[in-house]
Write a protein that holds these residues in place. Structure first.
Motif, PDB file in Angstrom:
ATOM      1  N   SER A  17       0.559  -0.725  -0.318  1.00  0.00           N
ATOM      2  CA  SER A  17       0.037   0.240  -0.123  1.00  0.00           C
ATOM      3  C   SER A  17       0.756   1.263  -0.087  1.00  0.00           C
ATOM      4  O   SER A  17       0.661   2.360  -0.390  1.00  0.00           O
ATOM      5  CB  SER A  17      -1.410  -0.056   1.276  1.00  0.00           C
ATOM      6  OG  SER A  17      -0.195  -0.072   2.292  1.00  0.00           O
ATOM      7  N   VAL A  25      -6.547   2.348   1.269  1.00  0.00           N
ATOM      8  CA  VAL A  25      -6.270   0.425   0.922  1.00  0.00           C
ATOM      9  C   VAL A  25      -7.399   0.438  -0.164  1.00  0.00           C
ATOM     10  O   VAL A  25      -6.823  -0.664  -1.270  1.00  0.00           O
ATOM     11  CB  VAL A  25      -6.913  -0.052   2.136  1.00  0.00           C
ATOM     12  CG1 VAL A  25      -7.569  -1.082   1.768  1.00  0.00           C
ATOM     13  CG2 VAL A  25      -6.346   0.126   3.278  1.00  0.00           C
ATOM     14  N   ILE A  42      -0.067  -4.546   3.592  1.00  0.00           N
ATOM     15  CA  ILE A  42      -0.775  -3.318   3.863  1.00  0.00           C
ATOM     16  C   ILE A  42       0.503  -2.948   5.403  1.00  0.00           C
ATOM     17  O   ILE A  42       0.609  -3.336   5.915  1.00  0.00           O
ATOM     18  CB  ILE A  42      -2.498  -3.366   4.243  1.00  0.00           C
ATOM     19  CG1 ILE A  42      -3.335  -4.122   3.625  1.00  0.00           C
ATOM     20  CG2 ILE A  42      -2.669  -2.354   5.518  1.00  0.00           C
ATOM     21  CD1 ILE A  42      -3.257  -2.946   2.499  1.00  0.00           C
ATOM     22  N   THR A  50      -6.607   1.078   7.216  1.00  0.00           N
ATOM     23  CA  THR A  50      -5.241  -0.013   7.563  1.00  0.00           C
ATOM     24  C   THR A  50      -5.413  -0.686   8.820  1.00  0.00           C
ATOM     25  O   THR A  50      -4.814  -1.483   9.167  1.00  0.00           O
ATOM     26  CB  THR A  50      -3.780   0.962   7.151  1.00  0.00           C
ATOM     27  OG1 THR A  50      -3.800   1.378   8.501  1.00  0.00           O
ATOM     28  CG2 THR A  50      -3.663   1.665   6.234  1.00  0.00           C
TER      29      THR A  50
END
Length: 275
Positions: A17, A25, A42, A50
């Motif tokens: 990410s 996201v 992530i 997140t």
């Protein structure tokens, strides 16, 4: 429920990410799906999206991609996220369990983090044993000022010589440290559990996070190394996450996607996943 991972290649390629920052996201999952990535990594930040397994799982089902790794909020810029340094690791492991991924990436502790820094290796072992989640400690780089190196990390910025069971290797950090990624990854063997695919120039302090092949790291050779089924003990058991900086491309239509597509193609080629 998150997407099952049994359709993934032996070494899946994820999109971090951080590679689409400042987008969020949803854009990470959407870009990963459009370009053909196997999943996402992530990075936990101050953004609530997140931090919540329910949100990540919803996106996972929507886009048909699993979360393959969680990056704990152990950066300087995320010091205010999730309370104490120890809480950051525990909560990251719980988030990983919530999305059914087995790896948390964590930076080594800063020297000024007191008892947390001293007992960090013990804490990592405890979290792994109690949660079943791997804590893969990432290589960093020395901070330099006025020609001198400031000792920022305890015990060191490079986890390779120390007893961590699992390590994340980042090519850009290695370039900043003027280190050799190929030799370090070879030395790690089965301890290498995760890779941040990027590149950089050995230029003192700037952490470039370039598209792989655009710096001076031995990225091609290193990818071919871990693609070997005999690497380590039974082959590399982790994922490769593309972590390149695309912020300079945000005002150029299609440039971010081009950079991330090139990074994925590089990974596929040198991991032997083409054709």
């Amino acid at each position: 429920m998150p997407v099952p991972e049994h359709h993934l290649p032996r070494i899946p390629v994820a999109l971090s990410s951080s590679s689409v920052y400042p987008l969020g996201v949803a854009e990470t999952f959407s870009t990963a799906e459009d370009l053909g990535y196997d999943g996402v990594e992530i990075m936990v930040t101050h953004r609530a999206e997140t931090q919540q397994a329910s949100v990540l799982n919803e996106h996972s089902w929507r886009f048909g991609l699993p979360v393959l790794s969680i990056h704990a909020p152990t950066l300087l810029l995320t010091q205010q996220v999730w309370g104490s340094a120890e809480d950051k690791l525990w909560k990251s492991a719980e988030l990983a369990r919530g999305v059914e991924c087995g790896v948390v990436v964590a930076h080594p502790p800063f020297r000024w983090q007191g008892n947390y820094a001293v007992r960090f290796p013990e804490l990592v072992d405890e979290i792994e044993e109690r949660t079943g989640v791997v804590i893969a400690v990432e290589n960093m780089y020395p901070w330099r000022a006025g020609g001198r190196e400031a000792k920022m990390y305890l015990p060191h910025w490079n986890p390779v010589p120390f007893g961590y069971r699992h390590v994340t290797w980042d090519f850009s950090h290695a370039a900043t440290a003027e280190d050799d990624s190929y030799e370090n990854m070879k030395a790690l063997g089965s301890r290498l559990r995760h890779v941040h695919l990027t590149d950089g120039w050995s230029n003192g302090f700037k952490d470039d996070h370039l598209v792989p092949g655009h710096g001076n790291q031995r990225v091609q050779e290193a990818m071919q190394l871990i693609a070997d089924p005999e690497f380590g003990d039974g082959g590399f058991q982790g994922a490769v996450a593309v972590e390149v900086s695309t912020r300079a491309a945000r005002n150029k239509v299609g440039e971010r996607e081009r950079m991330l597509a090139e990074s994925l193609a590089f990974a596929r080629e040198h991991l032997g996943q083409q054709g």
